[in-house]
Structure formats: structure tokens, C-alpha cells
Design an enzyme around this catalytic site. Sequence first.
Site, PDB file in Angstrom:
ATOM      1  N   ARG A   1      -8.401  -0.612   4.865  1.00 51.77           N
ATOM      2  CA  ARG A   1      -7.430   0.352   4.127  1.00 51.77           C
ATOM      3  C   ARG A   1      -6.418  -0.228   3.708  1.00 51.77           C
ATOM      4  NH1 ARG A   1      -7.106   5.479   7.810  1.00 51.77           N
ATOM      5  NH2 ARG A   1      -5.585   5.845   5.901  1.00 51.77           N
TER       6      ARG A   1
ATOM      7  N   LYS B   1       0.782  -1.301  -0.005  1.00 53.75           N
ATOM      8  CA  LYS B   1      -0.239  -0.016  -0.079  1.00 53.75           C
ATOM      9  C   LYS B   1       0.767   1.224  -0.074  1.00 53.75           C
ATOM     10  CE  LYS B   1      -1.706   1.473   4.068  1.00 53.75           C
ATOM     11  NZ  LYS B   1      -1.272   3.024   4.236  1.00 53.75           N
ATOM     12  N   ASN B   2       1.976   1.233   0.774  1.00 44.18           N
ATOM     13  CA  ASN B   2       2.688   2.513   0.923  1.00 44.18           C
ATOM     14  C   ASN B   2       3.605   2.535   0.082  1.00 44.18           C
ATOM     15  OD1 ASN B   2       1.192   3.020   3.161  1.00 44.18           O
ATOM     16  ND2 ASN B   2       2.831   2.356   4.972  1.00 44.18           N
TER      17      ASN B   2
ATOM     18  N   ASP C   1       4.924   0.755  12.115  1.00 44.67           N
ATOM     19  CA  ASP C   1       3.557   0.171  11.679  1.00 44.67           C
ATOM     20  C   ASP C   1       3.478  -1.208  12.246  1.00 44.67           C
ATOM     21  OD1 ASP C   1       3.650   1.724   8.393  1.00 44.67           O
ATOM     22  OD2 ASP C   1       3.065   2.447  10.098  1.00 44.67           O
TER      23      ASP C   1
ATOM     24  N   CYS D   1      -4.520  11.439  11.550  1.00 51.19           N
ATOM     25  CA  CYS D   1      -4.955  10.138  12.002  1.00 51.19           C
ATOM     26  C   CYS D   1      -4.910  10.012  13.278  1.00 51.19           C
ATOM     27  CB  CYS D   1      -3.975   9.121  11.509  1.00 51.19           C
ATOM     28  SG  CYS D   1      -3.978   9.055   9.616  1.00 51.19           S
TER      29      CYS D   1
ATOM     30  N   ARG E   1      -0.115  15.054  12.366  1.00 58.21           N
ATOM     31  CA  ARG E   1       0.897  14.821  11.573  1.00 58.21           C
ATOM     32  C   ARG E   1       1.275  16.124  10.520  1.00 58.21           C
ATOM     33  NH1 ARG E   1      -0.791   8.727   9.967  1.00 58.21           N
ATOM     34  NH2 ARG E   1       1.042   9.050   8.363  1.00 58.21           N
TER      35      ARG E   1
HETATM   36  C1  EPZ Z   1       4.302   6.988   6.006  1.00 54.28           C
HETATM   37  O1  EPZ Z   1       3.534   8.083   6.694  1.00 54.28           O
HETATM   38  C2  EPZ Z   1       3.375   5.875   6.122  1.00 54.28           C
HETATM   39  N1  EPZ Z   1       2.036   6.072   5.331  1.00 54.28           N
HETATM   40  C3  EPZ Z   1       3.079   5.241   7.473  1.00 54.28           C
HETATM   41  O2  EPZ Z   1       2.148   4.086   7.271  1.00 54.28           O
HETATM   42  C4  EPZ Z   1       4.092   4.977   8.239  1.00 54.28           C
HETATM   43  O3  EPZ Z   1       3.654   4.846   9.678  1.00 54.28           O
HETATM   44  C5  EPZ Z   1       5.176   6.420   8.210  1.00 54.28           C
HETATM   45  O4  EPZ Z   1       5.445   6.659   6.858  1.00 54.28           O
HETATM   46  C6  EPZ Z   1       6.494   6.147   8.871  1.00 54.28           C
HETATM   47  O5  EPZ Z   1       7.135   4.819   8.529  1.00 54.28           O
HETATM   48  C7  EPZ Z   1       2.374   5.926   3.868  1.00 54.28           C
HETATM   49  O6  EPZ Z   1       3.290   5.803   3.125  1.00 54.28           O
HETATM   50  C8  EPZ Z   1       1.098   6.341   2.966  1.00 54.28           C
HETATM   51  P1  EPZ Z   1       6.343  10.438   8.007  1.00 54.28           P
HETATM   52  P2  EPZ Z   1       3.941   9.437   6.667  1.00 54.28           P
HETATM   53  O7  EPZ Z   1       6.187  11.684   7.461  1.00 54.28           O
HETATM   54  O8  EPZ Z   1       4.791   9.732   5.390  1.00 54.28           O
HETATM   55  C9  EPZ Z   1       6.583  13.594  11.559  1.00 54.28           C
HETATM   56  C10 EPZ Z   1       0.424   2.830   7.671  1.00 54.28           C
HETATM   57  O9  EPZ Z   1      -0.149   2.331   8.722  1.00 54.28           O
HETATM   58  N2  EPZ Z   1       6.687  14.784  10.477  1.00 54.28           N
HETATM   59  O10 EPZ Z   1       7.648   9.477   7.968  1.00 54.28           O
HETATM   60  O11 EPZ Z   1       2.918  10.542   7.001  1.00 54.28           O
HETATM   61  C11 EPZ Z   1       5.189  12.871  11.925  1.00 54.28           C
HETATM   62  O12 EPZ Z   1       4.388  13.784  12.670  1.00 54.28           O
HETATM   63  C12 EPZ Z   1       0.763   4.192   7.821  1.00 54.28           C
HETATM   64  O13 EPZ Z   1       0.239   2.301   6.360  1.00 54.28           O
HETATM   65  C13 EPZ Z   1       6.395  15.795  10.655  1.00 54.28           C
HETATM   66  O14 EPZ Z   1       6.817  16.170  11.962  1.00 54.28           O
HETATM   67  O15 EPZ Z   1       5.154   9.414   7.870  1.00 54.28           O
HETATM   68  C14 EPZ Z   1       5.418  11.601  12.372  1.00 54.28           C
HETATM   69  O16 EPZ Z   1       5.709  11.819  13.920  1.00 54.28           O
HETATM   70  C15 EPZ Z   1       0.457   4.899   9.205  1.00 54.28           C
HETATM   71  N3  EPZ Z   1       6.559  16.814   9.811  1.00 54.28           N
HETATM   72  C16 EPZ Z   1       6.870  11.309  11.821  1.00 54.28           C
HETATM   73  O17 EPZ Z   1       7.406  12.550  10.968  1.00 54.28           O
HETATM   74  C17 EPZ Z   1       6.300  16.559   8.546  1.00 54.28           C
HETATM   75  O18 EPZ Z   1       6.233  17.422   7.596  1.00 54.28           O
HETATM   76  C18 EPZ Z   1       6.913  10.221  10.607  1.00 54.28           C
HETATM   77  O19 EPZ Z   1       5.932  10.724   9.788  1.00 54.28           O
HETATM   78  C19 EPZ Z   1       6.121  15.132   8.165  1.00 54.28           C
HETATM   79  C20 EPZ Z   1       6.049  14.268   9.081  1.00 54.28           C
END
Ligand code: EPZ
Length: 418
Positions: free
Chosen positions: A396, A22-23, A304, A116, A121
Site C-alpha cells: 500500500r 503517498k501521503n 508512521d 485501520c 479513526r
Molecule cells: C494521516 O492520517 C496519514 N495518512 C497517516 O499515515 C498518519 O499516520 C497520520 O496522518 C498522522 O500523521 C494519510 O495522509 C493518507 P490524523 P489521518 O487525522 O489524516 C484523530 C500511513 O501509514 N482524529 O492526523 O487519518 C485520529 O483518530 C498512514 O501512511 C480524530 O480524533 O491522521 C488519530 O488519533 C497511517 N478525529 C489522530 O487524530 C478526526 O476527525 C491523528 O489522525 C480525525 C482524526
Amino acid sequence: MEKFIVIGGKRLKGTIRVSGAKNAILPILAASLLAEGISTVNEVPRLRDVLAMKDVLRYLGAVVSYEGNTIRVDGAKVQSLEIGEDLMRRMRASNLVMGSLLGRFGNIRVAYPGGCAIGSRPMDLHLKGFAALGARITERHGYVIAETDGLRGAEIHMDFPSVGATENLMMAATQARGQTIIRNAAKEPELVDLQNFLNGLGARIRGAGTDLIKIEGPTRLGSANHTVIPDRIEAGTHMVAAAITGGEISVENVIPEHVEAVTAKLREAGAVVEEGEDLVRVIGPSRIKPVDVRTLPYPGFPTDMQAQMMVLMTAAEGTGIVSESVFENRYKHVDELRRMGASIKIEGRVAIVKGIPKLSGTIVEATDLRAGAALVLAGLIAEDATVIENVAHIDRGYENLERKYAALGARIMRVNGI
Ligand code: EPZ
């Protein structure tokens, strides 16, 4: 509202095939908006999040067909329209279209993504990167607006290796004039898959999978035919299902390297994990040993898989420590597990999980995708019946999870809620 009813106590045995990731699919579909030709993506499971992204692409003017496990996107008539709250609330990953729209059209207007259940986020790392590429960013009335007369290549150092921000910047940078370097980039396998898809369209990207990615631009992007990598989190979930039920599952369509961190932890907990060319075989232990887990960006233990691992610890002989260091609030599943009798203490980002002989079935609710999957795992070992509500969350990211586990001997069925 659909529910799962699970009657615990069966050891899962047999073979299960993992679907496409999915990701990887979501950013690849967002990247197809950059292309003027046809993007064909294979091995795409029927997931609610994929349907949501398909609707976003259609809304933006792409012609999208989704037959079987293949999606075709014709990006010729795409335009940059405002992405409103409804689309963003339906799926936060809708913000992955920002990089493509900004790169191709020079402007985007996006409602703040609904947070979420795993904490707010923000998009600050995405926006900082777009600004470094020459976009003017304004935020008002809950909308983010980015405009540019032309993106320029830049050196960007990510404060945190955000997966989505790295993906968005990679996509935008394919249309920036000159070279873009992203340092402290996310190294997840899904980034490598996105790079391969974009290069198939005609982009010139190197380094995905490492913390330094170089993108040459601008490049005209045409057509591509791509098969996505297997879903390492779905694979990890099935590996835990074998370990927790004391069963024996051959998980097929897996890249063993992508699930290395889960393999290591399951071995530490006493499971036998054999790695094949494109499968892993997991034999659950008679006694589960407690382990300590700290979630980290790839190749660390994946966030995850945190909820699934926590459920394993509720059945361990001893106390395990779970530290969630990626998201600030990813323990919504703890209350649900406590309702099943689990003994879990939260101190900030740390959960202290004291194993108990048996969870007891009751009515619980899926609060997010991975929490829902973890509750299925809990139901597989709980005394009597567990009713899991709001399984739309599970749909999802998992295609027909209940059917896949029933085929392994689980007593699980989907019922339409009242
Ligand atoms: C991706 O989300 C995945 N989703 C998530 O999977 C996964 O948990 C996550 O990466 C971490 O591996 C998809 O790929 C669609 P991040 P993403 O930006 O990109 C902070 C699932 O279950 N952050 O790496 O949103 C954020 O708050 C989902 O399949 C900022 O602070 O994750 C978080 O604490 C859930 N500022 C951390 O970074 C930003 O601009 C990681 O977020 C962006 C993120």
C-alpha cells in the site's frame, strides 16, 4: 496471499532512491476533483493506495490515466456520488474526497471509513470543520451526509492538528465565499505540497506548513502540472534499515529537513547520519544504544515511524521507551515482534522495549502498512528465515520494497502464498 521470505544477517550497503510521497499524492488526487481542467501529477509510485484512489476518482466520473509514474486526472465530468462502504473499507483515505465534493457540488454522502488496525479513526474534526463552513451534517445508517447551499469562509480552530481534517478543510474552503482561517492546523510537509498543488490550479492559500492557514474563496480551479515531494516515511524506513543492520546506505531523493526527527533519534542511537542536498547517508553503529521515542504531530517524531523505531530498540543494548501519542492503538506489531522473541511490555500508550541479542525468524503477519515495513526490518536482523504474510499491506505504501532491499544485499524474496 503474497508473502516475503527474509533471511537475516546481511548488512545493507549501497544506494536507494525514495519514491514520491503517498501521503501527498492521496490528498492531491482528491483535490483534483475540484478542478474542471487536467491535473497532471508526477513522481507517483505504483502503490495499492494510489490505485485505490484512482478507482475512487473514476467512480466519481473523473477520466484518469496512470502511465509510468504520472497520473492525469480530467475533472470535467466529475459528479458527487455516494461513497459506499466498499470504497471506504478498501482505503480510509477515501474520505479525503469529502472536502472537494462538498466544495464543488454542495453535497456528499460517505460511508463511515473502516478503521485501520491502528485504532478507530473518527471523522469528528472533519465534520466540525465542514459545519463551521456552513454545511448541514447528518449521520444515519452508517453514512455521513453533508449539504450546503453555499459554503461560507469561517475561522476554524482545530481541537487536534489532524492531517486529513486540515487537508479536507483546505480543499472545501477554496470554494467557500470569503476568507477561511484554520488555526492549530497540521504542519506536515504534505500539507505544503497540497497547498502548492491547489495554488497551481488557481487557489489562493497561504500558511501551509505552519499552524495557521488562510484560504480565500471561491476560486475557479483549472489545470496544473505538479511533482510530489519525496516520501519522508519511506526515507526514514530505509534509514533505520541501515542503522539496524550495521550497514551503510545512501538514501537519495530526500528533503533532509523532512526527516530531521528520525535523523536526531538515529544519531542518539549511535548511527552516523550525513545530510546532503537531496540525500542522507546512514552508517549503522556496531552497538545500538537504547533511546526514548514519543510520537507527535510534525515536526515531532512521526507516528508512521514508530513501529520501525521499536524494531531498532529490540536490538539495542538496554531498554528503550516508545510512547505513541497520536493514535490510541498502534501497537498491533508488538504481538508479531514478541513471536520473534522481542521483549516488549505495553502499559497504555507506552511500550517498554528491552533489547535482546538476536530476534529469531518465524512466521509473522503484517497488520498494517508501517507494521509490515517494521517486520521486514526485524527479518533483516533475525536468526534464520522470517516469513511475513499479508504483504499487500506493505504494497500500500512501499513500491517493490523487497527488490529495493535485495539490491542492497538483503536476502529477501516475494512468494505467492498458498
Ligand atoms: C494521516 O492520517 C496519514 N495518512 C497517516 O499515515 C498518519 O499516520 C497520520 O496522518 C498522522 O500523521 C494519510 O495522509 C493518507 P490524523 P489521518 O487525522 O489524516 C484523530 C500511513 O501509514 N482524529 O492526523 O487519518 C485520529 O483518530 C498512514 O501512511 C480524530 O480524533 O491522521 C488519530 O488519533 C497511517 N478525529 C489522530 O487524530 C478526526 O476527525 C491523528 O489522525 C480525525 C482524526
